[in-house]
Motif scaffolding. Sequence first.
Motif, mmCIF file in Angstrom:
data_model
loop_
_atom_site.group_PDB
_atom_site.id
_atom_site.type_symbol
_atom_site.label_atom_id
_atom_site.label_comp_id
_atom_site.label_asym_id
_atom_site.label_seq_id
_atom_site.Cartn_x
_atom_site.Cartn_y
_atom_site.Cartn_z
ATOM 1 N N ALA A 80 0.844 -1.201 0.000
ATOM 2 C CA ALA A 80 0.000 0.000 0.000
ATOM 3 C C ALA A 80 0.876 1.247 0.000
ATOM 4 O O ALA A 80 1.945 1.261 0.619
ATOM 5 N N ASP A 84 -2.114 5.654 -3.108
ATOM 6 C CA ASP A 84 -2.755 4.530 -3.793
ATOM 7 C C ASP A 84 -2.200 4.314 -5.199
ATOM 8 O O ASP A 84 -2.801 3.601 -6.012
ATOM 9 N N ARG A 195 -7.150 0.105 -4.173
ATOM 10 C CA ARG A 195 -7.103 0.114 -2.694
ATOM 11 C C ARG A 195 -8.198 -0.754 -2.109
ATOM 12 O O ARG A 195 -7.952 -1.572 -1.201
ATOM 13 N N ASP A 196 -9.429 -0.618 -2.624
ATOM 14 C CA ASP A 196 -10.564 -1.296 -2.017
ATOM 15 C C ASP A 196 -10.584 -2.792 -2.324
ATOM 16 O O ASP A 196 -11.035 -3.589 -1.496
ATOM 17 N N VAL A 199 -8.112 -4.167 0.201
ATOM 18 C CA VAL A 199 -8.691 -4.202 1.549
ATOM 19 C C VAL A 199 -9.617 -5.415 1.695
ATOM 20 O O VAL A 199 -9.606 -6.118 2.717
ATOM 21 N N GLY A 204 -2.732 -4.754 1.371
ATOM 22 C CA GLY A 204 -2.641 -3.412 0.808
ATOM 23 C C GLY A 204 -2.567 -3.499 -0.701
ATOM 24 O O GLY A 204 -2.267 -4.552 -1.266
#
Length: 311
Positions: A80, A84, A195-196, A199, A204
């Motif tokens: 991460a 991003d 990013r999502d 998650v 990351g």
Amino acid sequence: MLEPAPNGILLVDKPGGISSHRSVSIARRRFGIRKIGHAGTLDPMATGLLVLGVGPSTRLLTHLVGLDKRYTATIRLGVATDSDDADGAVVASPGLLPDALDDVRLEEAVGAQRGTIEQVPSTVSAIKVDGRRAYARARAGETVELEPRRVTVARFDVLARRDLVVVVEGVETPVVDLDVDVECSSGTYVRALARDVAVALGTGGHLTALRRTRIGAFAVADAVVLEDDDVDVRARLRRPADVARVLFREVVLDSAAARDLSDGKRVPTDLADTDGPVAAVAAADDRLVGLVSVRRGALRVITNFPTGADA
């Protein structure tokens, strides 16, 4: 005879490593005028389609900004960054072992980002918070909390996968790289998708590459490289009337009606009322006279498109 002032829309293939503002500066040098703007930025890391308005055609840009976009990108799962994307600083590198990511888990994580979703934009973004850009606040060490925005992701497909080991801050780290194809509404952050997805997979993630391939009906395959001085940029300008036809319905005007509309007068029409703009084009010279609304049997000016050098 003096060469007419440049006026039109230019499709540009922006290289990586420069800002959209820098591309505009190069275009100003190439065209020899200052009145040039763009319809939606690309981050310095990103490449691909940037739409420039030149001269009076800058008035068309507001109608291009909101068009849907298409991108190809590479998502790295396992690391991460604070932005991003690859331009940011690493904030976590938990890694991701290939055995921990089967096709079913991957599709669940990617599929959850399709359709109409509530997306929190990347913290390092140009969104203004109390009058200041979010990225400026974040880089000043402030805590930035952005509100989610409703966006639509029409396509989010994984094209290829690579299981790698990379060195992150001196440590060998297992990661998974995904090449993806994304079609989305304006305002969608592809790096926020990265990013999502990460998650959702318990790790990351960030973008290592991003390329915009389409804005509405305009494709990067038809774009020019501004840095190539052998390219005749004036010859590659798209005429305002031709661009307006792609975006809107068209009404063709005789000389008298074109003159009246240019003067701001209402022009009688038998067109039915419409909610969106209509492109009014002069029959005599195929010139975009303006964008108009149609109300109660009349064309009413929304935006005129003068042809003068100072327009």
